[in-house]
Design a protein around this motif. Sequence first.
Motif, PDB file in Angstrom:
ATOM      1  N   ARG A   1       0.839  -1.192   0.000  1.00 52.46           N
ATOM      2  CA  ARG A   1       0.000   0.000   0.000  1.00 52.46           C
ATOM      3  C   ARG A   1       0.874   1.242   0.000  1.00 52.46           C
ATOM      4  O   ARG A   1       1.859   1.314   0.713  1.00 52.46           O
ATOM      5  CB  ARG A   1      -0.874   0.002   1.254  1.00 52.46           C
ATOM      6  N   VAL A   2       0.474   2.203  -0.831  1.00 56.20           N
ATOM      7  CA  VAL A   2       1.190   3.471  -0.856  1.00 56.20           C
ATOM      8  C   VAL A   2       0.333   4.483  -0.103  1.00 56.20           C
ATOM      9  O   VAL A   2      -0.809   4.746  -0.475  1.00 56.20           O
ATOM     10  CB  VAL A   2       1.407   3.944  -2.310  1.00 56.20           C
ATOM     11  N   TYR A   3       0.910   5.024   0.935  1.00 55.76           N
ATOM     12  CA  TYR A   3       0.150   5.994   1.719  1.00 55.76           C
ATOM     13  C   TYR A   3       0.415   7.392   1.199  1.00 55.76           C
ATOM     14  O   TYR A   3       1.513   7.685   0.739  1.00 55.76           O
ATOM     15  CB  TYR A   3       0.534   5.879   3.195  1.00 55.76           C
ATOM     16  N   PRO A   4      -0.594   8.259   1.244  1.00 54.11           N
ATOM     17  CA  PRO A   4      -0.402   9.616   0.690  1.00 54.11           C
ATOM     18  C   PRO A   4       0.624  10.382   1.519  1.00 54.11           C
ATOM     19  O   PRO A   4       0.718  10.212   2.732  1.00 54.11           O
ATOM     20  CB  PRO A   4      -1.800  10.248   0.794  1.00 54.11           C
ATOM     21  N   GLN A   5       1.389  11.206   0.797  1.00 56.22           N
ATOM     22  CA  GLN A   5       2.398  12.000   1.488  1.00 56.22           C
ATOM     23  C   GLN A   5       1.928  13.450   1.519  1.00 56.22           C
ATOM     24  O   GLN A   5       1.508  13.988   0.504  1.00 56.22           O
ATOM     25  CB  GLN A   5       3.719  11.914   0.723  1.00 56.22           C
ATOM     26  N   LEU A   6       2.038  14.046   2.669  1.00 59.89           N
ATOM     27  CA  LEU A   6       1.622  15.445   2.791  1.00 59.89           C
ATOM     28  C   LEU A   6       2.721  16.338   2.240  1.00 59.89           C
ATOM     29  O   LEU A   6       3.898  16.030   2.352  1.00 59.89           O
ATOM     30  CB  LEU A   6       1.381  15.774   4.253  1.00 59.89           C
ATOM     31  N   THR A   7       2.318  17.456   1.663  1.00 62.29           N
ATOM     32  CA  THR A   7       3.348  18.418   1.245  1.00 62.29           C
ATOM     33  C   THR A   7       3.936  19.027   2.497  1.00 62.29           C
ATOM     34  O   THR A   7       3.224  19.331   3.454  1.00 62.29           O
ATOM     35  CB  THR A   7       2.719  19.536   0.404  1.00 62.29           C
ATOM     36  N   PRO A   8       5.257  19.210   2.469  1.00 59.54           N
ATOM     37  CA  PRO A   8       5.868  19.779   3.682  1.00 59.54           C
ATOM     38  C   PRO A   8       5.380  21.205   3.901  1.00 59.54           C
ATOM     39  O   PRO A   8       5.271  21.992   2.971  1.00 59.54           O
ATOM     40  CB  PRO A   8       7.352  19.735   3.381  1.00 59.54           C
ATOM     41  N   ALA A   9       5.081  21.529   5.120  1.00 63.44           N
ATOM     42  CA  ALA A   9       4.544  22.855   5.457  1.00 63.44           C
ATOM     43  C   ALA A   9       5.593  23.636   6.213  1.00 63.44           C
ATOM     44  O   ALA A   9       6.562  23.087   6.725  1.00 63.44           O
ATOM     45  CB  ALA A   9       3.282  22.702   6.295  1.00 63.44           C
TER      46      ALA A   9
END
Lengths: 171, 366
Positions: A120-128
């Motif tokens: 499973r590929v989990y979504p990656q958040l854009t760095p903030a």
Amino acid sequence: MIPVLANYLVVGAALFSLGAIGFLTRRNLIVMFLSAEMMLQGVALNFVAFGAYHRNFEGQAFTVFLLTVAACEAAIALALILMLYRGRHTLDVSAWQELREPGQEPIVDEEVPAPLPPPRVYPQLTPAGLLPAEELGPSAAECAVKTPAADLQHAFPGSPAPAEGGVDANP
Amino acid sequence: MTWLSEHWSLVIFVALGFAAVWILLPQARLRPVGAGLASGLIALIVGGNAFLQATGGEWFPADLLFYLFAGFAVLAAACMITHRNPVYSALWFAIVILSTCGLFLLESAPFLAAATVIVYAGAIIVTFLFVIMLAQQTGAANYDRTTREPFLATLAGFVLLGALLDVLQRTYSAPTAVSQVAEQLAKVNRLIDAKANDQQIDDAMHLTGAAMIAGADRSRSSAERPAVTEVLDAEVKRTPDEIWPFAKKKAVAVQIDAATTKWSEAKNAPGGRDAARMKEAIKSLELIAEELAHDYPRHPSTLPIPDQTRRYLAKPRPATAGPNVAGLGRSLFTEYLFAVELAGTLLLIATIGAIAIAGRRKEIAP
């Protein structure tokens, strides 16, 4: 109370045959070697049982040698396994089938296990957060921290008063 | 067919164990895991029932510990060879080692238990885990999910296990000498009641059991077979000192002597056989046999010790009583010193070999 000899021999026999089955069946070099070690453990149990039965230390002395030889075997076997892995990049013992005896058919997998679902590929958040400064990074002035010098004066009497600005002017 | 009916528990144990391990081994097609687990547990219970011997009248806590450690060892061994993930196999192997160490403790080998935990579970398994980490594949590899020749290998392994268990059962469940003595004394009692003649009673006072005398048969005359009183005397002498102290053994030997004299007097009494006194003598011998069987329940019947062994045992040997580590150290450094040195040399050579094998191919210039 004397331990009953036959019971320990039964457990030793069970460990030995389960180790033999594991060695013959599994294809992972590590698990094959662990099964061989389990066979040695069954034999060690036999030795200790007989030693206790005859009430001398001969069984235990030989088990010490068994332990020594098992450790040597583990060292050499793991070195060999690492070398084999460097050769084929797999821990599969079937990758080395060219070493089989002449006139023997290679073992071919008749039933290949179904391919596993992809991980499973989990979504990656854009760095903030703030972007870092482009060239040199933050300057000394931006790094300066307002030290609460007046507050700390009473806590550390006798310490020199910190310089104004809080940061050494020397780069 | 009679073999099957006599050894049904062995056959059922082998069949169920084989089914369990074969089902649970990682194979390509889907298999009923629940049936395999159930079959394995039933096999364990049937096998334990059939092949583990009771330890005597009372239930000691050590019995519970033995069943716990032995059960965990066998279960963990089966889980180790059937689990797909090699890391889990290594961890199940650690549980096998811990259970075996528990069994070592029950066998009065605390140093070996500690040494095995340190060397195996501490060093060898950790090294294995390092190698697994170094030689990782992404995801579960194909070779972990299939096996080579599962049917034939499992069959061979369980036939081997069945043969070993059968041999152990034959050797260690043979009627013990004391139980045969008790049986024979009961027979003599019956013959006295039935007013048998002298020849028959004499015959009955000598043992004929096949387990007692290897290769003997009934055709041997009673003069060649050991008498019941001799065998009882020998068994009393063989009892370890921890169970019957020397004073007690002497007292019992005196009792056996008295019973034997009473028996022969009563048998050869001038006015015909004195049945009552004969039965008294038999009764006292029976009581001794019963007490011995209760206190020292299991020991395989053996032939009389050969002279050579008797002389070896009579020689003064270094004391083996005392703390386990001290005794083991004394044994290793006096009787087995050469072997210890060889083991050290072997370790040194193994270290050099491992470094030489796994070292870098090309020398990097410093």
